[in-house]
Design an enzyme around this catalytic site. Structure first.
Site, mmCIF file in Angstrom:
data_model
loop_
_atom_site.group_PDB
_atom_site.id
_atom_site.type_symbol
_atom_site.label_atom_id
_atom_site.label_comp_id
_atom_site.label_asym_id
_atom_site.label_seq_id
_atom_site.Cartn_x
_atom_site.Cartn_y
_atom_site.Cartn_z
ATOM 1 N N THR A 179 4.302 -2.343 2.073
ATOM 2 C CA THR A 179 3.701 -3.624 2.427
ATOM 3 C C THR A 179 3.587 -3.686 3.941
ATOM 4 O OG1 THR A 179 4.565 -4.706 0.478
ATOM 5 C CG2 THR A 179 3.913 -6.141 2.264
ATOM 6 N N PHE A 217 3.098 -6.053 7.215
ATOM 7 C CA PHE A 217 3.332 -7.418 7.680
ATOM 8 C C PHE A 217 2.711 -7.594 9.059
ATOM 9 C CE2 PHE A 217 6.606 -6.452 4.692
ATOM 10 C CZ PHE A 217 6.882 -7.636 4.028
#
Ligand code: PEP
Ligand code: MN
Length: 668
Positions: free
Chosen positions: A272, A274
């Site tokens: 992921t 960010f």
């Protein structure tokens, strides 16, 4: 026992010396950046990194250390050096207390990403969990937080639309990014069997990343929850034995839950990304490799987006992401979100953005920030194969002299004059390079495949092969370890950083095998299995297609056409010998097919001397001969103990023979 204690003591003191060495190396890296001062030399010098690795490998080898170990260790050391040099040039350091807002509670993935990002300042950083992503944005806008952390995309489940929409509205700048490897666990109060779980709670994004795992559980409902760590807390508080949560192992530990299963994400490489937001943009020193993000819209007319993008191309700006989102209340009109490599502090980038303003109807620059995507310098294969570097690339292939009417189209040079280059986790197959794929015929055990992987890596081989589903002539021969073998192969590939190649036998296996394999092999016996070709054509994995032992070159190209026609343009052809009247060799290696194929098709072509020869002693001569006719690489079989191999032992190379082959190929 005394002896063991004594050795342990020595190990401890060696470890301490390693620590001291690391600390003084880091200090020196910091001194370098100070010494470079305002000279403007970039932090990274790839040539120096390559020389450094080559030197360390040759010195390390003299002391009995693996090249792979040295490379791995020094990748981390070089990365740390880059990070610490960057820190010196960043604004962050000068600020005092840092208040960081994230969505979720303690143990949430966003918090882990924040801890990773602000690691050097943890003693003066406060993390503040919020209920929603919007509240994170508001906290930074209102000055209640200095930084806000937003998850923006996941490599399995895709972009997080809400964040993109928030970015367009927020009065904030992007000042950093962080990439977190997300490994999901299924967590429950106690060790209950998976089949007993009736409800699973987690953040919708985490549920999406584990969709396949969850859908296989019988009578189990997946329920969205505000945040993964909150779901863990709920399980703890509700005390329902047959409820579970998906979250990180750390969240499980924090709230006292048991891990029922680790790594349940649908894709093993689950990351992921960010974004770190702040009120003011930061100016990043041009020596730091950066990304810049912007949002733009173009007029609703033909070619408008193309015009804007060509501008970036004109300035040699490399896009790393392009995303579109509908503009609220304007049906079928879109905002484009663009990330590219570059820093607004560079004149070239600033100029490109200025030009872009006049080619767009709106443009908002979100900021320039240090990129987390740092390429790792690899040692040259020539170094690994123990021979001096060679610079000259292969001569270009002359285009077809006269036009021939052919029954395949997409595979033809006429359709695509330039060589197709297929990138498999950074390894390029096709074009000027030459790759070697090696490994056992079949995966037999963890020990066997790990030994092979290590040795392939040490000698400079770039991909690891290993059959798990074996197409054996006799139904009584070893048929392969199936998915169990595939997991071992994937594990060895991960351990030694080698992409993996494995054969698929049936259309229904294409999808599950693709989850592990980097390249799908379609074997000689299946070259004209049209339903298998079609299914492989629907997958997004490169396909290594072997020439059938009774097939003509034209039939091979038509088989490739099936895959290409279904939309998968990543096909690698392989000559592995055809059946003739000759019985002294297993097959007759048709080396003439290589220059012919290179003229007829743009697809990469490999040679498999192992299956052609059938005899170990013929493999090296055939490989060397094959190399001379100009394929894009070789695929060869090797085994730690060929005499004991469960399949194709007689043609499998001993490790020392494989090392010899590599030396001869890369020295020639
Ligand atoms: C193999 O690669 O192990 C194999 C079975 O090859 P082929 O399909 O060329 O016989
Ligand atoms: Mn084989």
């Amino acid at each position: 026992m005394d002896e063991v204690d004594k050795i342990r003591k020595e190990i401890n003191s060696v470890d301490e010396r390693i620590l001291e060495a690391l600390a003084s190396r880091r200090k020196l890296a910091e001194n370098i950046i100070k010494a470079k001062g305002h000279m403007g030399a970039p932090i990274r010098d790839f040539m120096r990194e390559e020389r450094l690795l080559a030197d360390l490998i040759s010195k390390g080898r003299n002391q009995g250390l693996d090249a792979h170990l040295i490379t791995r260790v020094f990748h981390e050391i070089i990365d740390d050096s880059i990070r610490s040099q960057q820190l010196h040039l960043l604004d962050y350091e000068k600020k005092d207390l840092k208040r960081v807002a994230f969505q979720g509670i303690e143990g949430a993935y966003s918090e882990s990403a924040g801890r990773k990002h602000f690691a050097p300042y943890l003693d003066h950083t406060l993390f503040n969990g919020m209920d929603t992503l919007e509240q994170v944005v508001n906290a930074v806008e209102d000055g209640d937080a200095d930084y806000g952390l937003l998850p923006v995309e996941n490599t399995t489940a895709g972009s997080i639309n809400e964040v993109y929409d928030l970015l367009s509205m927020a009065q904030l700048s992007i000042v950093g990014e962080e990439v977190l490897r997300v490994e999901h666990c299924l967590l429950a109060l106690d060790e209950v069997p998976l089949a007993d779980i009736r409800r699973i709670y987690s953040h919708p994004q985490a549920l999406a990343e584990c969709m396949k795992f969850v859908s296989k559980l019988p009578n189990c409902q997946a329920l969205p929850y505000a945040d993964s760590a909150m779901a863990v807390k709920k399980i703890r508080d509700d005390k329902e034995l047959n409820h579970a949560a998906i979250a990180s192992e750390e969240a499980g530990r924090l709230y006292g839950l048991k891990v029922l299963r680790r790594n349940i994400e649908d894709q093993q490489n689950n990351f992921t990304r960010f974004l770190v937001l702040a009120k003011k943009p930061s100016t990043i020193d041009v020596r730091i490799p950066c990304k810049t993000s912007l949002i733009m819209s173009t007029s609703h007319e033909e070619g408008a987006l193309l015009k804007a993008l060509s501008l970036l191309h004109e300035y040699k700006i490399n896009l790393s992401k392009l995303e579109s989102r509908p503009i609220p209340n304007m049906p079928f009109q879109y905002l484009f979100y663009i990330d590219f490599e570059g820093n607004m502090a560079e004149a070239r980038v600033a100029e490109a953005i200025e030009k872009l303003r006049s080619a767009t109807t709106s443009l908002k620059v979100l900021g320039s920030y240090p990129t987390e995507h740092r390429t790792r310098t690899s040692p040259r294969i020539e170094i690994l194969a123990g021979s001096p570097p060679e610079a000259d690339a292969e001569a270009p292939v002359p285009a077809a002299q006269k036009k021939e009417k052919v029954s395949y189209k997409l595979a033809s040079r006429e359709h695509k004059p330039d060589d197709t280059i297929i990138s498999v986790r950074g390894v390029k197959i096709g074009g000027p390079g030459f790759v070697v794929i090696a490994g056992p015929c079949a995966v037999e055990s963890r020990e066997q495949i790990h030994k092979c992987a290590r040795y392939v890596r040490e000698c400079g081989g770039q991909l690891l092969r290993g059959g798990c589903f074996k197409p054996r002539t006799s139904p009584y021969s070893f048929q392969g370890l199936g998915f169990e073998g595939l997991e071992l192969l994937a594990e060895a590939g991960r351990e030694y950083d080698l992409p993996i190649v494995t054969e698929v036998l049936s259309p229904s296996d294409v999808e599950p095998v693709s989850r592990y394999a980097d390249v799908l092999q379609i074997g000689a016996r299946n070259m004209q299995n049209f339903s298998l070709l079609s299914e492989a054509g629907r997958s997004n994995r490169p396909v290594l297609l072997k020439r059938g032992m009774m097939s003509t070159i034209e039939e091979l190209l038509n088989a490739a056409e099936y895959i290409l026609d279904r939309g998968n343009h990543q096909v690698i052809l392989c000559e592995r010998g055809i059946r003739t009247f000759e019985t002294a060799t297993r097959n007759t290696l048709d080396l003439g097919s290589i220059p012919i194929l290179k003229r007829l098709t743009h697809l990469p072509i490999l040679v498999d001397p192992s299956h052609a020869a059938g005899k170990r002693e013929l493999v090296i001569p055939l490989a060397v001969a094959a190399h001379a006719v100009g394929p894009h690489g070789l695929i060869v079989e090797m085994h730690p103990e060929p005499e004991k191999a469960l399949s194709d032992g007689p043609q499998s190379l001993h490790f020392s023979e494989f090392a010899d082959l590599m030396r001869r190929i890369y020295k020639s």
